[in-house]
Write an enzyme that holds these catalytic residues in place. Structure first.
Site, PDB file in Angstrom:
ATOM      1  N   GLY A 189      37.166  44.650  43.394  1.00  0.00           N
ATOM      2  CA  GLY A 189      37.251  45.640  44.520  1.00  0.00           C
ATOM      3  C   GLY A 189      36.077  46.583  44.449  1.00  0.00           C
ATOM      4  N   ALA A 192      45.040  46.570  44.452  1.00  0.00           N
ATOM      5  CA  ALA A 192      45.946  46.774  45.557  1.00  0.00           C
ATOM      6  C   ALA A 192      45.813  45.853  46.803  1.00  0.00           C
ATOM      7  CB  ALA A 192      45.915  48.373  46.185  1.00  0.00           C
ATOM      8  N   THR A 237      45.100  46.371  50.168  1.00  0.00           N
ATOM      9  CA  THR A 237      44.338  47.602  50.951  1.00  0.00           C
ATOM     10  C   THR A 237      44.098  47.321  52.237  1.00  0.00           C
ATOM     11  OG1 THR A 237      42.077  46.761  50.416  1.00  0.00           O
ATOM     12  CG2 THR A 237      43.365  48.235  48.782  1.00  0.00           C
ATOM     13  N   THR A 296      46.698  57.128  47.636  1.00  0.00           N
ATOM     14  CA  THR A 296      46.124  57.100  48.856  1.00  0.00           C
ATOM     15  C   THR A 296      46.457  58.350  49.840  1.00  0.00           C
ATOM     16  OG1 THR A 296      45.808  56.065  51.183  1.00  0.00           O
ATOM     17  CG2 THR A 296      47.800  55.567  50.012  1.00  0.00           C
ATOM     18  N   ASP A 297      45.564  58.846  50.804  1.00  0.00           N
ATOM     19  CA  ASP A 297      45.721  59.772  51.826  1.00  0.00           C
ATOM     20  C   ASP A 297      47.004  59.309  52.559  1.00  0.00           C
ATOM     21  OD1 ASP A 297      43.761  58.044  52.523  1.00  0.00           O
ATOM     22  OD2 ASP A 297      43.147  59.343  54.163  1.00  0.00           O
ATOM     23  N   TYR A 337      51.515  50.148  54.247  1.00  0.00           N
ATOM     24  CA  TYR A 337      50.835  50.416  53.263  1.00  0.00           C
ATOM     25  C   TYR A 337      50.992  51.869  52.481  1.00  0.00           C
ATOM     26  CZ  TYR A 337      46.255  51.588  50.975  1.00  0.00           C
ATOM     27  OH  TYR A 337      45.433  52.058  50.071  1.00  0.00           O
ATOM     28  N   TRP A 361      39.367  56.937  52.459  1.00  0.00           N
ATOM     29  CA  TRP A 361      38.186  56.396  53.197  1.00  0.00           C
ATOM     30  C   TRP A 361      37.127  56.099  52.264  1.00  0.00           C
ATOM     31  CZ3 TRP A 361      37.420  59.554  58.507  1.00  0.00           C
ATOM     32  CH2 TRP A 361      38.622  59.763  58.981  1.00  0.00           C
TER      33      TRP A 361
HETATM   34  N1  NAP Z   1      39.663  51.486  50.655  1.00  0.00           N
HETATM   35  C1  NAP Z   1      40.061  52.648  50.931  1.00  0.00           C
HETATM   36  O1  NAP Z   1      39.678  53.283  51.784  1.00  0.00           O
HETATM   37  C2  NAP Z   1      41.144  53.424  50.089  1.00  0.00           C
HETATM   38  C3  NAP Z   1      41.664  54.775  50.700  1.00  0.00           C
HETATM   39  C4  NAP Z   1      42.705  55.409  49.820  1.00  0.00           C
HETATM   40  C5  NAP Z   1      42.869  54.808  48.538  1.00  0.00           C
HETATM   41  N2  NAP Z   1      42.567  53.611  48.180  1.00  0.00           N
HETATM   42  C6  NAP Z   1      43.010  53.053  46.989  1.00  0.00           C
HETATM   43  O2  NAP Z   1      41.989  52.688  46.101  1.00  0.00           O
HETATM   44  C7  NAP Z   1      42.239  51.820  45.194  1.00  0.00           C
HETATM   45  C8  NAP Z   1      40.824  50.848  45.166  1.00  0.00           C
HETATM   46  O3  NAP Z   1      40.716  50.363  46.534  1.00  0.00           O
HETATM   47  P1  NAP Z   1      39.295  49.691  46.917  1.00  0.00           P
HETATM   48  O4  NAP Z   1      38.637  50.365  47.986  1.00  0.00           O
HETATM   49  O5  NAP Z   1      38.413  49.374  45.819  1.00  0.00           O
HETATM   50  O6  NAP Z   1      39.980  48.421  47.607  1.00  0.00           O
HETATM   51  P2  NAP Z   1      39.206  46.838  47.682  1.00  0.00           P
HETATM   52  O7  NAP Z   1      37.844  46.592  47.625  1.00  0.00           O
HETATM   53  O8  NAP Z   1      40.252  46.105  48.761  1.00  0.00           O
HETATM   54  O9  NAP Z   1      39.660  46.394  46.237  1.00  0.00           O
HETATM   55  C9  NAP Z   1      41.299  46.291  45.914  1.00  0.00           C
HETATM   56  C10 NAP Z   1      41.278  45.040  44.982  1.00  0.00           C
HETATM   57  O10 NAP Z   1      42.689  44.751  44.430  1.00  0.00           O
HETATM   58  C11 NAP Z   1      42.782  43.403  44.503  1.00  0.00           C
HETATM   59  N3  NAP Z   1      44.066  42.645  44.530  1.00  0.00           N
HETATM   60  C12 NAP Z   1      44.886  42.619  45.757  1.00  0.00           C
HETATM   61  N4  NAP Z   1      46.129  41.983  45.448  1.00  0.00           N
HETATM   62  C13 NAP Z   1      46.154  42.264  44.150  1.00  0.00           C
HETATM   63  C14 NAP Z   1      47.155  41.863  43.257  1.00  0.00           C
HETATM   64  N5  NAP Z   1      48.363  41.228  43.482  1.00  0.00           N
HETATM   65  N6  NAP Z   1      46.764  42.032  41.725  1.00  0.00           N
HETATM   66  C15 NAP Z   1      45.839  42.298  41.292  1.00  0.00           C
HETATM   67  N7  NAP Z   1      44.608  42.664  42.057  1.00  0.00           N
HETATM   68  C16 NAP Z   1      44.910  42.706  43.334  1.00  0.00           C
HETATM   69  C17 NAP Z   1      41.862  42.814  45.711  1.00  0.00           C
HETATM   70  O11 NAP Z   1      41.451  41.342  45.537  1.00  0.00           O
HETATM   71  P3  NAP Z   1      41.139  40.358  46.978  1.00  0.00           P
HETATM   72  O12 NAP Z   1      40.182  41.261  47.646  1.00  0.00           O
HETATM   73  O13 NAP Z   1      40.991  39.355  46.207  1.00  0.00           O
HETATM   74  O14 NAP Z   1      42.696  40.513  47.570  1.00  0.00           O
HETATM   75  C18 NAP Z   1      40.578  43.638  45.462  1.00  0.00           C
HETATM   76  O15 NAP Z   1      39.642  43.251  44.873  1.00  0.00           O
HETATM   77  C19 NAP Z   1      43.255  51.029  45.758  1.00  0.00           C
HETATM   78  O16 NAP Z   1      44.341  51.337  44.782  1.00  0.00           O
HETATM   79  C20 NAP Z   1      43.752  51.603  47.193  1.00  0.00           C
HETATM   80  O17 NAP Z   1      45.033  51.522  47.373  1.00  0.00           O
HETATM   81  C21 NAP Z   1      41.653  53.027  48.957  1.00  0.00           C
END
Ligand code: NAP
Length: 283
Positions: A7, A54, A56, A95-96, A119, A145
């Site tokens: 991710g 996650a 996401t 997350t927020d 979510y 974000w």
């Molecule tokens: N993105 C945002 O804006 C945001 C905001 C607040 C908090 N967060 C939190 O920040 C963290 C990192 O998010 P990110 O932005 O890096 O999101 P991301 O790019 O969507 O990365 C999340 C990764 O988790 C993987 N994943 C999905 N299901 C899974 C499972 N069952 N087991 C293991 N891995 C799994 C996804 O794989 P696939 O792509 O193959 O499904 C993806 O590679 C997460 O905890 C997210 O909730 C993100």
């Protein structure tokens, strides 16, 4: 050990790791599978797990609540349980969207939690599991974000749409803090280094609406598309998002001494990275 290793954040964590890490993508480890989690942790024997994996897709979670709960709540509980068993620390990224979004000042870590989406509820389920199963050996890092030069994110989507269309309509009544994945990764390693316990908020400085964010992306990229503000009501989506989810980073700064840089500066760096990698702007 890093989960969600492919991710946006997982890649940044692996690239900036201060020591030896094993970054596991979803293909290597499905955190929703308790046996697979136990096997992976037994094999790697980590001193620290940074849980960045996650489900996401915020609207996707609304449509498939079972998957959201299995991955985000139960998956986090699976990791916390095994960490407790082997004496490993866990850093969980939240997350927020655990907040209701009706505040009029930035949210502090101890403010009441009231997610408005599946979510947010599933990520809160993960937080509760971490606090219950690992009362001392955890850090919960809430962020918001997230953007990077790679992966699925708002910056790359806006760049693609602005190249395709003369006008973009973007919601102007949801306010938050954009956060650069590379900065967040460095902050998480700083928290790990200090052994910080409890919950902090880590985001870039400044705040904006999605419309303000889009305008800045288009302006910094030198694109011609016009960005127009619309209301959430004009642009309905399956998941209800908080109107205001600005997170206070004071507790993070107190714990680490780090003052996050403004999101606009981080955006400029990400746009430079995209230019340097050529053609990588399109998502
Ligand atoms: N993105 C945002 O804006 C945001 C905001 C607040 C908090 N967060 C939190 O920040 C963290 C990192 O998010 P990110 O932005 O890096 O999101 P991301 O790019 O969507 O990365 C999340 C990764 O988790 C993987 N994943 C999905 N299901 C899974 C499972 N069952 N087991 C293991 N891995 C799994 C996804 O794989 P696939 O792509 O193959 O499904 C993806 O590679 C997460 O905890 C997210 O909730 C993100």
């Amino acid at each position: 050990m890093i989960t969600g290793g492919e991710g946006q954040l997982g890649v940044a964590l692996a690239a900036g790791a201060p020591g030896t890490v094993e970054a596991l993508g979803r293909q290597d480890l499905d955190v929703g599978d308790p046996q697979a989690v136990a096997r992976a942790v037994e094999r790697v024997r980590p001193a620290l797990v940074v849980h960045a994996g996650a489900y996401t897709d915020v609207d996707g979670c609304e449509d498939d609540r079972q998957r959201a709960w299995r991955v985000n709540a139960e998956g986090t509980a699976n990791l916390a349980r095994v960490c407790a068993a082997i004496g490993a620390r866990l850093i969980y990224v939240s997350t927020d969207y655990v907040f209701a979004g009706d505040a009029s000042r930035p949210y502090e870590p101890g403010d009441p939690l009231q997610p408005t989406s599946a979510y947010g509820a599933s990520k809160l389920g993960g937080e509760l599991a971490v606090r219950t199963l690992l009362p001392r050996d955890h850090t919960i890092v809430r962020t918001s974000w997230v953007f990077a030069a790679r992966g699925r994110n708002f910056v790359r989507t806006i760049l693609r749409l602005a190249a395709e269309r003369p006008e973009l309509r973007v919601v102007d009544d949801q306010r938050g803090r954009p956060t650069c994945a590379d900065d967040l990764a460095a902050w998480i390693w700083a928290l790990a280094d200090r052994g910080a316990v409890g919950t902090v908020h880590a985001c870039n400085a400044g705040e904006c609406t999605w419309y303000g964010f889009a305008r800045e992306i288009v302006a910094q990229a030198g694109l011609a598309a016009r960005v127009l503000p619309v209301s959430t009501a004009e642009f309905p989506r399956p998941a209800r998002r908080p109107a205001y989810s600005v997170l206070s980073t004071d507790a993070f700064t107190a714990a680490t001494g780090i003052e996050p840089r403004p999101w606009k500066d981080a955006l400029a760096e990400v746009l430079r990275d995209l230019d340097a990698t050529g053609g990588g702007r399109q998502a």
